[in-house]
Write a protein that holds these residues in place. Structure first.
Motif, mmCIF file in Angstrom:
data_model
loop_
_atom_site.group_PDB
_atom_site.id
_atom_site.type_symbol
_atom_site.label_atom_id
_atom_site.label_comp_id
_atom_site.label_asym_id
_atom_site.label_seq_id
_atom_site.Cartn_x
_atom_site.Cartn_y
_atom_site.Cartn_z
ATOM 1 N N VAL A 1 0.867 -1.181 0.000
ATOM 2 C CA VAL A 1 0.000 0.000 0.000
ATOM 3 C C VAL A 1 0.901 1.227 0.000
ATOM 4 N N LEU A 2 0.778 2.048 -1.036
ATOM 5 C CA LEU A 2 1.574 3.267 -1.121
ATOM 6 C C LEU A 2 0.937 4.336 -0.248
ATOM 7 N N GLY A 3 1.760 4.975 0.567
ATOM 8 C CA GLY A 3 1.269 5.916 1.561
ATOM 9 C C GLY A 3 0.686 7.190 0.969
ATOM 10 N N ALA B 1 10.197 5.996 3.312
ATOM 11 C CA ALA B 1 9.930 6.561 1.987
ATOM 12 C C ALA B 1 9.273 7.932 2.051
ATOM 13 N N ALA B 2 9.729 8.792 1.123
ATOM 14 C CA ALA B 2 9.158 10.137 1.009
ATOM 15 C C ALA B 2 8.525 10.361 -0.357
ATOM 16 N N ASN B 3 8.609 9.377 -1.254
ATOM 17 C CA ASN B 3 8.002 9.513 -2.571
ATOM 18 C C ASN B 3 7.754 8.120 -3.149
ATOM 19 N N THR B 4 7.124 8.076 -4.320
ATOM 20 C CA THR B 4 6.733 6.798 -4.915
ATOM 21 C C THR B 4 7.941 5.925 -5.237
ATOM 22 N N GLU C 1 10.802 5.815 -3.718
ATOM 23 C CA GLU C 1 11.289 5.239 -2.461
ATOM 24 C C GLU C 1 10.295 4.229 -1.901
ATOM 25 N N ASN C 2 8.988 4.501 -2.023
ATOM 26 C CA ASN C 2 7.986 3.533 -1.560
ATOM 27 C C ASN C 2 8.291 2.150 -2.129
ATOM 28 N N LEU C 3 8.490 2.109 -3.433
ATOM 29 C CA LEU C 3 8.669 0.816 -4.094
ATOM 30 C C LEU C 3 10.069 0.249 -3.904
ATOM 31 N N SER C 4 11.077 1.103 -3.953
ATOM 32 C CA SER C 4 12.448 0.643 -3.765
ATOM 33 C C SER C 4 12.661 0.095 -2.358
ATOM 34 N N PHE C 5 12.222 0.838 -1.358
ATOM 35 C CA PHE C 5 12.391 0.388 0.031
ATOM 36 C C PHE C 5 11.512 -0.824 0.333
ATOM 37 N N SER C 6 10.321 -0.878 -0.269
ATOM 38 C CA SER C 6 9.458 -2.048 -0.085
ATOM 39 C C SER C 6 10.069 -3.278 -0.740
ATOM 40 N N GLN C 7 10.766 -3.073 -1.855
ATOM 41 C CA GLN C 7 11.422 -4.187 -2.527
ATOM 42 C C GLN C 7 12.469 -4.835 -1.617
ATOM 43 N N ALA C 8 13.162 -4.026 -0.836
ATOM 44 C CA ALA C 8 14.134 -4.577 0.114
ATOM 45 C C ALA C 8 13.433 -5.448 1.157
#
Length: 191
Positions: free
Chosen positions: A45-47, A115-118, A120-127
């Motif tokens: 879920v993207l914030g 995350a502060a943007n989309t 980062e949302n996806l990159s950090f979630s990928q980790a």
């Protein structure tokens, strides 16, 4: 000379108009709410904004879509992605409180709180996905935001399926315009 200037201005305005129509069509690709039916391991879920520590009405729409996936047995876990909001807690923590109050066990929720943007949302979630060994993913966000989210996911080689949420609380023309501008920025930065 005036005629050449007038023709040049008209051509530029025409090109801008065509470009805008193109961008609008991109952010409109996921306008129809998706009806997921395949089981996947996890939903991301993207914030979005918190209001006084609670998910905003728009963020609640995203959370309700993820909750439906969870309750229907289509996902076993949910990643909540969003960094610190204006309320002293992360968007992810605010989302966690919302979902646990609705019966989702905290153990089934994974928090990404930086995350502060989309991107980062996806990159950090990928980790988080890699650490947990999860590969089958849904991305949950609003329909106007989904094109860019899926584009970023593809760049990250994150194979995901969209769950686009059609908003009943947001003024769509404003958000599509804002997203169109975000797409311009995205293309300028990423080529």
């Amino acid at each position: 000379m005036r005629k050449i200037v007038l023709i040049t201005v008209c051509l530029l305005l025409g090109c801008l108009f065509i470009g805008w129509i193109y961008l609008w069509s991109l952010v409109s690709q996921y306008d129809e709410q998706t009806d997921p039916s395949a089981k996947r391991e996890v939903a991301i879920v993207l914030g979005a904004a918190l209001w006084d520590g609670e998910p905003s009405p728009a963020l609640r729409e995203r959370l309700e879509a993820a909750l439906q996936l969870y309750e229907d047995g289509l996902v076993a876990r949910i990643i909540l992605s969003g960094g610190e909001g204006n309320d002293g807690i992360s968007e992810a923590e605010g989302m966690k409180r919302y979902l646990t109050a609705r019966g989702v066990p905290a153990d089934d929720l994974l928090l990404e709180e930086e995350a502060a943007n989309t991107q980062e949302n996806l990159s950090f979630s990928q980790a988080i996905l890699k650490e947990a060994g999860l590969t089958e993913v849904y991305i949950v966000t609003h329909d106007y935001h989904m094109y860019r989210a899926m584009k970023i996911a593809a760049e990250l080689q994150l194979e995901a399926q969209p769950v686009s949420v059609h908003s009943r609380v947001l003024f769509k023309p404003y958000h599509k315009t804002r997203e169109s501008l975000a797409l311009i920025k995205y293309y300028l930065v990423n080529g």
